[in-house]
Write an enzyme that holds these catalytic residues in place. Structure first.
Site, PDB file in Angstrom:
ATOM      1  N   GLU A 368       0.828  -1.230   0.000  1.00  0.00           N
ATOM      2  CA  GLU A 368       0.000   0.000   0.000  1.00  0.00           C
ATOM      3  C   GLU A 368       0.849   1.262   0.000  1.00  0.00           C
ATOM      4  OE1 GLU A 368      -4.193  -1.582   1.480  1.00  0.00           O
ATOM      5  OE2 GLU A 368      -3.960   0.570   1.654  1.00  0.00           O
TER       6      GLU A 368
HETATM    7  N1  CAA Z   1      -5.735  12.424  -4.243  1.00  0.00           N
HETATM    8  C1  CAA Z   1      -6.196  12.916  -5.436  1.00  0.00           C
HETATM    9  N2  CAA Z   1      -5.386  13.156  -6.482  1.00  0.00           N
HETATM   10  C2  CAA Z   1      -4.080  12.901  -6.323  1.00  0.00           C
HETATM   11  C3  CAA Z   1      -3.535  12.410  -5.116  1.00  0.00           C
HETATM   12  C4  CAA Z   1      -4.425  12.173  -4.051  1.00  0.00           C
HETATM   13  N3  CAA Z   1      -3.994  11.691  -2.885  1.00  0.00           N
HETATM   14  N4  CAA Z   1      -2.196  12.241  -5.265  1.00  0.00           N
HETATM   15  C5  CAA Z   1      -1.900  12.638  -6.516  1.00  0.00           C
HETATM   16  N5  CAA Z   1      -3.038  13.028  -7.148  1.00  0.00           N
HETATM   17  C6  CAA Z   1      -3.148  13.549  -8.505  1.00  0.00           C
HETATM   18  C7  CAA Z   1      -2.307  14.810  -8.640  1.00  0.00           C
HETATM   19  O1  CAA Z   1      -3.047  15.954  -8.250  1.00  0.00           O
HETATM   20  C8  CAA Z   1      -1.993  14.814 -10.118  1.00  0.00           C
HETATM   21  O2  CAA Z   1      -3.130  15.272 -10.832  1.00  0.00           O
HETATM   22  P1  CAA Z   1      -2.977  16.222 -12.143  1.00  0.00           P
HETATM   23  O3  CAA Z   1      -2.193  15.395 -13.124  1.00  0.00           O
HETATM   24  O4  CAA Z   1      -4.385  16.470 -12.544  1.00  0.00           O
HETATM   25  O5  CAA Z   1      -2.221  17.419 -11.667  1.00  0.00           O
HETATM   26  C9  CAA Z   1      -1.855  13.327 -10.446  1.00  0.00           C
HETATM   27  O6  CAA Z   1      -2.599  12.631  -9.440  1.00  0.00           O
HETATM   28  C10 CAA Z   1      -0.424  12.860 -10.461  1.00  0.00           C
HETATM   29  O7  CAA Z   1       0.118  13.085  -9.171  1.00  0.00           O
HETATM   30  P2  CAA Z   1       1.674  13.058  -8.862  1.00  0.00           P
HETATM   31  O8  CAA Z   1       2.364  13.986  -9.836  1.00  0.00           O
HETATM   32  O9  CAA Z   1       1.853  13.312  -7.420  1.00  0.00           O
HETATM   33  O10 CAA Z   1       2.053  11.573  -9.245  1.00  0.00           O
HETATM   34  P3  CAA Z   1       3.447  10.832  -9.203  1.00  0.00           P
HETATM   35  O11 CAA Z   1       3.560  10.040 -10.444  1.00  0.00           O
HETATM   36  O12 CAA Z   1       4.531  11.786  -8.851  1.00  0.00           O
HETATM   37  O13 CAA Z   1       3.305   9.714  -8.045  1.00  0.00           O
HETATM   38  C11 CAA Z   1       2.981   8.661  -5.932  1.00  0.00           C
HETATM   39  C12 CAA Z   1       2.689   9.852  -6.893  1.00  0.00           C
HETATM   40  C13 CAA Z   1       2.573   9.214  -4.586  1.00  0.00           C
HETATM   41  C14 CAA Z   1       4.414   8.203  -5.901  1.00  0.00           C
HETATM   42  C15 CAA Z   1       2.062   7.493  -6.373  1.00  0.00           C
HETATM   43  O14 CAA Z   1       2.501   6.928  -7.589  1.00  0.00           O
HETATM   44  C16 CAA Z   1       1.954   6.421  -5.303  1.00  0.00           C
HETATM   45  O15 CAA Z   1       1.176   6.564  -4.352  1.00  0.00           O
HETATM   46  N6  CAA Z   1       2.703   5.305  -5.463  1.00  0.00           N
HETATM   47  C17 CAA Z   1       2.571   4.157  -4.582  1.00  0.00           C
HETATM   48  C18 CAA Z   1       1.555   3.200  -5.156  1.00  0.00           C
HETATM   49  C19 CAA Z   1       0.964   2.320  -4.112  1.00  0.00           C
HETATM   50  O16 CAA Z   1       0.636   2.729  -3.011  1.00  0.00           O
HETATM   51  N7  CAA Z   1       0.776   1.067  -4.495  1.00  0.00           N
HETATM   52  C20 CAA Z   1       0.158   0.131  -3.592  1.00  0.00           C
HETATM   53  C21 CAA Z   1      -0.695  -0.813  -4.338  1.00  0.00           C
HETATM   54  S1  CAA Z   1      -2.034  -1.398  -3.376  1.00  0.00           S
HETATM   55  C22 CAA Z   1      -1.444  -2.561  -2.330  1.00  0.00           C
HETATM   56  O17 CAA Z   1      -0.285  -2.671  -2.066  1.00  0.00           O
HETATM   57  C23 CAA Z   1      -2.505  -3.331  -1.658  1.00  0.00           C
HETATM   58  C24 CAA Z   1      -2.050  -4.546  -0.963  1.00  0.00           C
HETATM   59  O18 CAA Z   1      -1.592  -5.484  -1.545  1.00  0.00           O
HETATM   60  C25 CAA Z   1      -2.208  -4.630   0.484  1.00  0.00           C
END
Ligand code: CAA
Length: 413
Positions: A368
């Protein structure tokens, strides 16, 4: 100023917590080691949770749930995880898989799928991660192309927790490869859809009783009715909004893991005698227990604060959700490690329950969103908020330079 979190527990919250404790004692504690050994899912416990109405607690009332929110989810996952962290994550991911429909689905999608989840008739999984797209959730390669009214989804997902048990799989796919911000869309895939299959059930270090799978989408054909929200391009946003609401669940799993390990270590320390007395009488053991308890309690309250914030629908849950996930999972690993130390040589043996807590804890820092990603999210938000502290400029000596706070911060910065 920092927000003050209004943490309230309703009678329903407390009742769900009590019921989860009963199920944990009856079905999880006695069976956890065997299910771990055999890598089998505790269907009996899941059915008991379904019968008790627990699978609808985070679902709004108008769609067949009880509307008790993320707080109810966190309280139940904590209780389950105290007995068996693996069951805790299976339960939390059932919510995770349904959340994209809750945050982004059309009324028709919510009305069709959410009552099935609430009644325990459909289990859920969340298919975001891929072999080459883990932390970089925007870098997906699974794609969906449209021909007439039909979308064809193609590609493979990795680490789909609950994959082989799920009936509803929320799958994130590239629909507009040229777009930066509208590249991805989310789809509802059903396990019976032709072309959906399980390629592999992973062999894991911990949480062994939960199936974590490689899932295959081989020309899975769906209509617009399965495109979450009905419009393409909002998948990445929906995935991030979902994770903001789901991270308190996995953080609650971490709190339960720490609390369960602490309870086991305390009980054992009171029972185990060395040098003619219970080891709980030794100050070095007492100091360890005291530190484990402080960390666990601090983690617990950041999780409750996050859940309260999420349920209030307040803006800006992202930062505290990342803090809750990161802090509590680091705590779980530290506390489980110390708990094994208190059990001494027995702690290293698989016929004692504590080794499983140690193995189960590690993944909490990875899934996550790795804790490195969480720290990045926290820091990005701190930097964004830095303009709120303009009043501090007068007390920091030196010439005022241009502020970098409002500059875009990239993933690599
Ligand atoms: N809420 C709403 N919108 C959001 C947001 C949020 N929390 N975070 C980012 N956004 C939007 C931004 O506003 C942006 O929108 P625009 O293009 O319209 O401006 C867009 O999303 C892109 O945002 P970023 O530029 O911040 O994106 P990024 O590519 O730099 O990456 C990151 C952000 C935080 C690294 C993201 O990729 C991330 O969270 N990565 C981790 C993925 C993850 O958690 N995977 C887990 C899988 S589930 C799992 O593991 C379950 C399990 O098995 C237990």
């Amino acid at each position: 100023m920092n927000p003050l979190y209004d943490i309230k527990f309703t009678e329903a919250h407390l009742a769900w917590r009590e019921k989860a404790h009963e199920i944990a004692v009856k079905y999880l504690l006695p069976q956890a080691l065997q299910h771990d050994k055999d890598s089998t899912f505790n269907e009996e416990a899941f059915q008991a949770a379904a019968d008790a109405g627990m699978l609808g607690t985070w679902i709004p009332k108008e769609y067949g749930g009880s509307g008790d929110g993320i707080m109810a989810l966190a309280l139940m996952v904590e209780e389950f995880s105290k007995a068996d962290p693996a069951f805790g994550v299976a339960f939390a991911v059932n919510a995770l898989g349904s959340l994209p429909i809750i945050v982004g689905g059309t009324h028709e999608q919510k009305a069709k799928y959410l009552p099935l989840v609430a009644q325990g008739k459909a289990a859920c999984a969340f298919a975001l991660s891929e072999k080459f797209a883990g932390s970089d959730a925007g870098g997906l390669s699974v794609n969906a192309t449209k021909d007439g009214d039909t979308w064809s989804i193609n590609g493979e997902k990795k680490w789909t927790t609950n994959g082989s048990r799920a009936n509803i799989i929320t799958c994130f796919a590239v629909t507009d490869p040229e777009s930066r911000s509208r590249r991805i869309s989310a789809f509802i895939v059903e396990d019976t859809d032709p072309g959906f299959s399980i390629k592999k059930v992973e062999d894991k270090m911990g949480i062994r009783s939960v199936p974590v799978c490689e899932t295959v989408f081989d020309n899975v054909q769906v209509g617009d009715d399965r495109l979450i929200g009905g419009k393409p391009g909002f998948g990445f946003k929906h995935s991030m909004m979902t994770l903001d609401l789901a991270r308190p669940g996995v953080a609650a799993q971490a709190v339960g893991t720490a609390a369960g390990a602490l309870e086991l270590a305390t009980t054992y320390a009171c029972r185990r005698k060395q040098f003619g007395q219970a080891i709980s009488g030794f100050q070095m053991i007492q100091a360890m227990l005291a530190d484990m308890a402080q960390k666990t309690e601090a983690a617990r309250w950041i999780v409750y604060a996050t859940a309260a914030h999420a349920d209030a629908g307040s803006k800006g849950v992202t930062k505290i959700a990342a803090m809750a996930k990161c802090f509590s999972s680091d705590v779980a690993v530290e506390v489980a490690t110390d708990a094994v130390q208190i059990f001494g040589g027995y702690g290293f043996m698989e016929d004692y329950p504590i080794a499983k807590f140690y193995r189960d804890a590690k993944i909490l820092q990875i899934y996550e969103g790795t804790n490195q990603v969480q720290r990045m999210v926290i820091a990005r938000n701190l930097i964004k908020e830095s303009s709120r502290h303009d009043y501090l400029n007068s007390v920091i000596p030196g010439e005022t330079q241009e502020s970098y706070g409002a500059e875009p911060v990239t993933a690599n910065s």
